[in-house]
Scaffold this active site. Sequence first.
Site, PDB file in Angstrom:
ATOM      1  N   ILE A  58       3.876  16.392  11.529  1.00  0.00           N
ATOM      2  CA  ILE A  58       4.584  17.040  12.625  1.00  0.00           C
ATOM      3  C   ILE A  58       3.602  18.085  13.359  1.00  0.00           C
ATOM      4  CG2 ILE A  58       6.415  18.884  12.521  1.00  0.00           C
ATOM      5  CD1 ILE A  58       7.771  17.654  10.093  1.00  0.00           C
TER       6      ILE A  58
ATOM      7  N   GLU B 210      -3.155  20.437 -15.436  1.00  0.00           N
ATOM      8  CA  GLU B 210      -2.229  20.452 -16.300  1.00  0.00           C
ATOM      9  C   GLU B 210      -1.313  18.932 -16.701  1.00  0.00           C
ATOM     10  OE1 GLU B 210      -0.017  23.568 -17.562  1.00  0.00           O
ATOM     11  OE2 GLU B 210      -1.190  25.175 -16.562  1.00  0.00           O
TER      12      GLU B 210
HETATM   13  N1  CAA Z   1       4.971  18.686 -29.055  1.00  0.00           N
HETATM   14  C1  CAA Z   1       4.600  18.653 -30.268  1.00  0.00           C
HETATM   15  N2  CAA Z   1       3.764  17.692 -30.590  1.00  0.00           N
HETATM   16  C2  CAA Z   1       3.317  16.828 -29.926  1.00  0.00           C
HETATM   17  C3  CAA Z   1       3.676  16.814 -28.680  1.00  0.00           C
HETATM   18  C4  CAA Z   1       4.278  17.758 -28.129  1.00  0.00           C
HETATM   19  N3  CAA Z   1       4.498  18.025 -26.743  1.00  0.00           N
HETATM   20  N4  CAA Z   1       3.137  15.563 -28.135  1.00  0.00           N
HETATM   21  C5  CAA Z   1       2.382  15.035 -28.914  1.00  0.00           C
HETATM   22  N5  CAA Z   1       2.627  15.882 -30.153  1.00  0.00           N
HETATM   23  C6  CAA Z   1       2.325  15.109 -31.657  1.00  0.00           C
HETATM   24  C7  CAA Z   1       2.818  13.675 -31.822  1.00  0.00           C
HETATM   25  O1  CAA Z   1       4.121  13.875 -32.436  1.00  0.00           O
HETATM   26  C8  CAA Z   1       1.891  13.306 -32.768  1.00  0.00           C
HETATM   27  O2  CAA Z   1       2.230  13.919 -34.017  1.00  0.00           O
HETATM   28  P1  CAA Z   1       1.921  13.101 -35.508  1.00  0.00           P
HETATM   29  O3  CAA Z   1       0.438  13.325 -35.872  1.00  0.00           O
HETATM   30  O4  CAA Z   1       2.823  13.563 -36.448  1.00  0.00           O
HETATM   31  O5  CAA Z   1       1.903  11.555 -35.062  1.00  0.00           O
HETATM   32  C9  CAA Z   1       0.570  13.745 -32.263  1.00  0.00           C
HETATM   33  O6  CAA Z   1       0.745  15.032 -31.712  1.00  0.00           O
HETATM   34  C10 CAA Z   1      -0.195  12.682 -31.508  1.00  0.00           C
HETATM   35  O7  CAA Z   1       0.764  12.348 -30.356  1.00  0.00           O
HETATM   36  P2  CAA Z   1       0.244  11.445 -29.765  1.00  0.00           P
HETATM   37  O8  CAA Z   1       0.085  10.071 -30.299  1.00  0.00           O
HETATM   38  O9  CAA Z   1       1.351  11.182 -28.224  1.00  0.00           O
HETATM   39  O10 CAA Z   1      -1.132  11.645 -28.678  1.00  0.00           O
HETATM   40  P3  CAA Z   1      -1.848  10.718 -27.661  1.00  0.00           P
HETATM   41  O11 CAA Z   1      -3.461  10.669 -28.072  1.00  0.00           O
HETATM   42  O12 CAA Z   1      -1.270   9.412 -27.322  1.00  0.00           O
HETATM   43  O13 CAA Z   1      -1.885  11.655 -26.492  1.00  0.00           O
HETATM   44  C11 CAA Z   1      -0.849  12.526 -24.340  1.00  0.00           C
HETATM   45  C12 CAA Z   1      -0.838  12.181 -25.625  1.00  0.00           C
HETATM   46  C13 CAA Z   1       0.609  13.124 -23.994  1.00  0.00           C
HETATM   47  C14 CAA Z   1      -1.595  11.616 -23.480  1.00  0.00           C
HETATM   48  C15 CAA Z   1      -1.822  13.889 -24.321  1.00  0.00           C
HETATM   49  O14 CAA Z   1      -3.175  13.487 -24.491  1.00  0.00           O
HETATM   50  C16 CAA Z   1      -1.832  14.814 -23.078  1.00  0.00           C
HETATM   51  O15 CAA Z   1      -0.836  15.238 -22.704  1.00  0.00           O
HETATM   52  N6  CAA Z   1      -2.890  14.436 -22.036  1.00  0.00           N
HETATM   53  C17 CAA Z   1      -2.792  15.387 -21.090  1.00  0.00           C
HETATM   54  C18 CAA Z   1      -3.759  16.513 -21.122  1.00  0.00           C
HETATM   55  C19 CAA Z   1      -3.403  17.727 -20.018  1.00  0.00           C
HETATM   56  O16 CAA Z   1      -2.472  17.875 -19.675  1.00  0.00           O
HETATM   57  N7  CAA Z   1      -4.655  18.415 -19.911  1.00  0.00           N
HETATM   58  C20 CAA Z   1      -4.311  19.445 -18.988  1.00  0.00           C
HETATM   59  C21 CAA Z   1      -5.489  20.352 -19.210  1.00  0.00           C
HETATM   60  S1  CAA Z   1      -5.152  21.837 -18.739  1.00  0.00           S
HETATM   61  C22 CAA Z   1      -5.584  22.258 -17.085  1.00  0.00           C
HETATM   62  O17 CAA Z   1      -5.638  21.245 -16.487  1.00  0.00           O
HETATM   63  C23 CAA Z   1      -5.485  23.704 -16.953  1.00  0.00           C
HETATM   64  C24 CAA Z   1      -6.208  24.178 -15.764  1.00  0.00           C
HETATM   65  O18 CAA Z   1      -7.220  24.874 -16.098  1.00  0.00           O
HETATM   66  C25 CAA Z   1      -5.387  24.505 -14.672  1.00  0.00           C
END
Ligand code: CAA
Length: 379
Positions: A336, A362
Amino acid sequence: MDFTLDDELAVLRDATHRFTEEEIIPVAAEYDRSGEFPRAIIKKAWEVGLVSTCVPEEYGGVDLSVQGACVASEEIARGCAGFATSIMCNDLALTPILVGGNDAQKKEWMELCATEFKLGSFCLSEPAAGSDVAGLQLQATKEGEEYVLSGTKAWITNGGEADFYTVFATLDRSTRHKGICAFVVPRDTPGLEPGKKEDKLGQRASDTRVIHFDGVRVPASQRLGEEGEGFRIAMQTLDRTRPSIAAVAIGIAERALGECLDYARERQAFGSPIANFQAVQFMLADMAKDIEAGRLLTHQSAWMVDRGMVASKQSSMAKCFSTDAAMKATVDAIQIFGGNGYTREYPVEKLMRDAKLMQIYEGTNQIQRVVIARELLTH
Ligand code: CAA
C-alpha cells in the site's frame, strides 16, 4: 458470552497504550537502527507493573491473568515488537518456576522479580535442537547433590541481559523427552557465559544470544520438578505463553493497519486518494478481519489458560493464525505504501521485519500445525 474487556482490563489497556505512546513509539526506530537494548525503558515498564506480570499476589506480584498479559502485550507491540519480546520474556522465564517449582523456589524467584528489577531468560533452544525439544543436547551430569551442565543454548532472548536463566538439559539423550530436567541458574554461576549478540533482521531492540555452559555446577535444590519432568514443564510453559505471542502479532498488525489507513487517505493517485481504490480497500479489509479473528482466538486461548483448562490446541491456533496474519498484513502494508514502504523513512518495513520473527519463535508455525493436527487426530 461477553466480548468486552472488563473494567480492570480496560484500565490496563489504556495505561499500557499511554506508556507505549510516551515511552516506546518515540524511540523505537532509533533502537531498531542501533540494535541497543533499551534497558532503562524496560526498567520503567517494570516500575509501572508491565514486567514479570505473572508473579502471584502472594509473592507481592502484579498477578496479571494471561488475558491481561495479552491485552498489555498487544499495546506494547503496537509500539515495538522488540520491546514487547524483551518485556514478555520475563514471564516466559518465570512460568517454568510456577509450573514446576516447589514453594521455596517460587518464593525465592517470584519475590525477587516482584521487588527488584530482574530479567530472566528461557533457555530451551539449541544450535541443533530448535523444534525438536526432546533431542536437546545440553548435558546434565549428576555429581552428588549437584548437576554439572555442559553445552550450548541458542537464540536466547534477553541472553546477555538476564539475571537468571531457566535451563533445560538432558541426563541421557538416548531417552529423549524422559531424560530432560529443568533448572534455575543465576547469571553469576561460574561457567555460564553469554556469547555474541545476534545481528537480527527485525526485533532489533531485543537481545538474542548464544549461551555457553562450561561445567556449570547447579545444586539439586535449583532443579524444577523431578528428574525427567523438564519436557512437560517446557510444554506446559509454552501452552501458557503462546497466547501472548499471538497478542504481540496482533499489535504489529494493528499498527500496520493504522499506518495504512492514514497513508491511503493522504496519498493521491489518478487524481484521488488511494483509499478510494478497491485494490487498496480489499487489503485494508483483510487486515481488519484477520486482526479481529486473531484477537478472538488469542483471548479464547488466554481465557482457557486462566481457567486451568488444557489449551495446547487453542494456544497453537492463536499463535499460528495471528502471526501469519501479522506477516500478511505487514507485507500488504508495504504494498500500500509502494516505493515509500520499502524505505526506512516510513514505519512499515520495520513492522514486516519484526513480524517475520513471530512465525519462528516460541515454536515455528509448522510446529503449531503439528500440535493442532495431533490434537485433532488423537481426541
Ligand atoms: N502438556 C503436557 N504434556 C505434554 C504436552 C503439553 N503441551 N505436549 C506433549 N506432552 C507430553 C506427551 O503427552 C508425552 O507424554 P508421555 O511421556 O506420557 O508419552 C511427552 O510429553 C512427549 O510428547 P510428544 O511425543 O508429543 O513429543 P515430541 O518429541 O513429538 O515433540 C513437539 C512435541 C510439540 C514437537 C515439541 O517438541 C515442541 O513443542 N517443539 C517446539 C519447541 C518450541 O516451541 N520452542 C520454542 C523455544 S522458546 C522461544 O522461542 C523463546 C524465545 O526466546 C522468544
